[in-house]
Design an enzyme around this catalytic site. Structure first.
Site, PDB file in Angstrom:
ATOM      1  N   SER A 265     -13.233  40.918  38.224  1.00  0.00           N
ATOM      2  CA  SER A 265     -13.304  40.893  36.769  1.00  0.00           C
ATOM      3  C   SER A 265     -13.085  39.476  36.265  1.00  0.00           C
ATOM      4  O   SER A 265     -12.655  38.590  37.004  1.00  0.00           O
ATOM      5  CB  SER A 265     -12.248  41.809  36.178  1.00  0.00           C
ATOM      6  OG  SER A 265     -10.971  41.215  36.325  1.00  0.00           O
ATOM      7  N   LYS A 266     -13.383  39.300  35.004  1.00  0.00           N
ATOM      8  CA  LYS A 266     -13.199  38.013  34.361  1.00  0.00           C
ATOM      9  C   LYS A 266     -11.762  37.516  34.510  1.00  0.00           C
ATOM     10  O   LYS A 266     -11.516  36.347  34.730  1.00  0.00           O
ATOM     11  CB  LYS A 266     -13.569  38.170  32.892  1.00  0.00           C
ATOM     12  CG  LYS A 266     -13.176  37.033  32.007  1.00  0.00           C
ATOM     13  CD  LYS A 266     -13.563  37.319  30.576  1.00  0.00           C
ATOM     14  CE  LYS A 266     -12.386  37.264  29.615  1.00  0.00           C
ATOM     15  NZ  LYS A 266     -11.467  36.175  29.795  1.00  0.00           N
TER      16      LYS A 266
END
Length: 509
Positions: A265-266
């Site tokens: 994920s970011k």
RNA sequence: GCCGCGUUGGUCAAGAGGUUAAGACGCCUCCCUUUCACGGAGGAAUCACGGGUUCGAGUCCCGUACGUGGUACCA
């Protein structure tokens, strides 16, 4: 087989474009191009609550940077427009109604509160699933349980409703995935998914099937997270258009975080210090900027390459592939089943390889920008390219060109005199003074000439060349790095070379 | 919980019953280079576990463990 291959990438415009997203695009693109087919980009913006301004344009910017040009899209025209689902809203309803007519779907008037109540009840009863399915639907407020006249009254009164698919019990849905082979789903595990929402928008489930049919999609590739809902889509194909028209499916493996567990994920990027998005993404609400591969200095060729071999390889030892080679060699059957952890070190290696491999002209413009944003104006592009050629094998990311090459354009900011001092004495000082005189008179300024005169002078002074080269390097570069000293001296020119030697000499006094 | 999918060195991975189980990244040593890289040579490190099937299993089957995804009027 007689139909032209048509594939699509169908992003939701909800934010930055993730590594996994780009890889999905890439595999779609490679497959289409390999088979002489069309690559379509369809915007799946059916959830108005998640709409993010600028996200759509950003996605196209990323595709452009990657060189993955769609044949049809919002921006590229095509015979199956519109390519934005919000603009196709009216199309979906008729299919939902058709399903009701055929007994495969029904109206449901349950309020969110009622749904919650249902789940609470199931929980209390110790049921293993909290689904809206054949176990509970006859207790709910829907057109299956209600009398036709009651349903009509509710409809006429404008009562909010959704349309749900009616999944029959005890049915097996077999299908073949191009990557995973034969898979069988038991309908008992799937719920009566909402097809049309109360706001009249379709859910993903209805929209993909309808649009894939209407847009004549032949192969549907998407992330593995869609696998559990595949039976719903297959059933819809069966009810609406016939299984023989259904595209072939492939569910791509996930890209996982390097450490720990889960999907990349970011936040992992922020935490571990590497980008997760293709390009810088600036959140329109918070104005927060998330770094992209492009901006930290990746070449699109490298980015594409590293993504391609994350979950796929051609069975040989080859790791460096151009897009042309990828198109030629790609095959969906060779895509892995299991997810792959992302390794940023390896990602950087790909960029390093591509920097070495490519002619500097390919990225000189970007390097020039980097120099200029660091306060160094480039007046001579050829000189820049020459410098780039000299330092490219030491550069992993594009900004390294500045780090490795700034001294070609300006005097070193700091000079590591500490590296010289321990072995410094008057004899060496005199050598460099004499070197200045010799070089001042020199008419030849090629690196080989400089090396010869330097060595002759050293010999005449009974000094070892090696002991003098490091000091010279420090004088010209400021530190212990960079290409050959004489090449540097030759490149920066006589005047600058002498000035830098004099400057360091004064520092050493 | 339930359902699906997966599992070869730290990471990416080759491998389609018989191999000394490739290769790459990273790490370590050495050579080249009197800098840093590049390049070259070498090294440490792996088939999740347990049962089968088979003359023979990383490869086939069954369990277990672990991982991962889904279980929304999100995609």
């Amino acid at each position: 087989m007689s139909h032209k291959v048509r594939v699509r990438f169908a992003p939701s415009p909800t934010g930055g474009l993730h590594l996994g997203g780009v890889r999905t695009v890439l595999f779609n693109y490679l497959f289409a191009k390999k088979h002489g087919g069309d690559f379509i980009v369809r915007i799946e913006d059916t959830d108005q609550s998640r709409f993010v301004t600028g996200a759509e344009a950003y996605i196209f910017d990323c595709l452009k940077w990657c060189g993955l040009t769609p044949d049809e899209s919002v921006l590229h025209d095509g015979a199956y427009a519109p390519y934005r689902q919000s603009e196709r809203k009216e199309i979906y309803r008729q299919y939902a109604e058709q399903l009701i007519k055929d007994g495969h779907a029904y109206y449901a008037f349950d309020t969110p509160a009622e749904l919650e109540q249902m789940r609470e009840l199931l929980k209390i009863k110790g049921s293993s699933s909290l689904q809206y399915d054949h176990h509970v639907r006859m207790n709910m407020n829907n057109s299956l349980r209600l009398l036709p006249i009651e349903t009509q009254q509710l409809l006429d009164a404008g009562t909010p409703y959704v349309i749900r698919i009616k999944i029959s019990a005890d049915e097996f849905i077999p299908f073949t995935d191009m990557i995973r082979g034969d898979i069988n789903f038991d309908t008992n595990a799937v719920d009566d998914k909402v097809l049309l929402k109360a706001d009249g928008m379709p859910t993903y489930h209805l929209a993909v099937v309808v649009d894939d049919f209407l847009m004549k999609i032949t192969h549907a590739f998407r992330g593995e997270e869609w696998l559990p809902s595949a039976p719903v889509h297959i059933l819809l194909w069966k009810y609406l258009f016939g299984l023989n028209k259904m595209p072939q499916w492939a569910h791509l493996p996930l890209i996982l975080k390097p450490d720990g567990n889960g999907k990349l994920s970011k936040r992992d990027g922020d935490r571990l210090g590497f980008p997760v998005y293709a390009m810088d993404w600036s959140d329109p609400v918070t104005n927060e900027i998330t770094k992209g591969f492009k901006e930290i200095g990746f070449l699109p060729e490298a980015f594409i390459n590293l993504l391609a071999v994350l979950g796929w390889n051609d069975g040989t030892e080859q790791e460096i592939f151009s897009i042309v080679e990828l198109i030629e060699k790609f095959s969906m059957e060779k895509v892995h089943k299991g997810g792959a952890k992302f390794d940023f070190e390896k990602a950087k290696w790909f960029n390093h390889e591509w920097i070495k491999k490519l002619e500097v002209d390919h990225y000189a413009v970007r390097v020039k920008e980097i120099f200029e944003s660091n306060g160094i104006a480039i007046t001579d592009d050829n000189y820049l390219k020459k410098v780039m050629g000299l330092v490219k094998e030491r550069c992993t990311l594009l900004p390294d060109f500045f780090i490795q090459g700034s001294f070609f354009f300006q005097a070193p900011v700091s000079i590591d005199t500490l590296a010289i001092k321990p072995k410094w004495d008057e004899k060496r000082n005199l050598f460099f003074m004499e070197l200045i005189r010799v070089w001042e008179l020199s008419t030849l300024w090629e690196s080989t000439d400089l090396e010869i005169s330097f060595k002759e002078l050293a010999a005449a002074n009974q000094l070892k060349t090696g002991e003098l080269m490091l000091p010279l390097r420090i004088m010209l570069v400021g530190g212990k790095f960079g290409p050959g000293v004489f090449e540097i001296a030759s490149a920066i020119g006589k005047e600058v070379t002498i000035k830098r030697i004099e400057h360091t000499l004064s520092l050493l006094q």
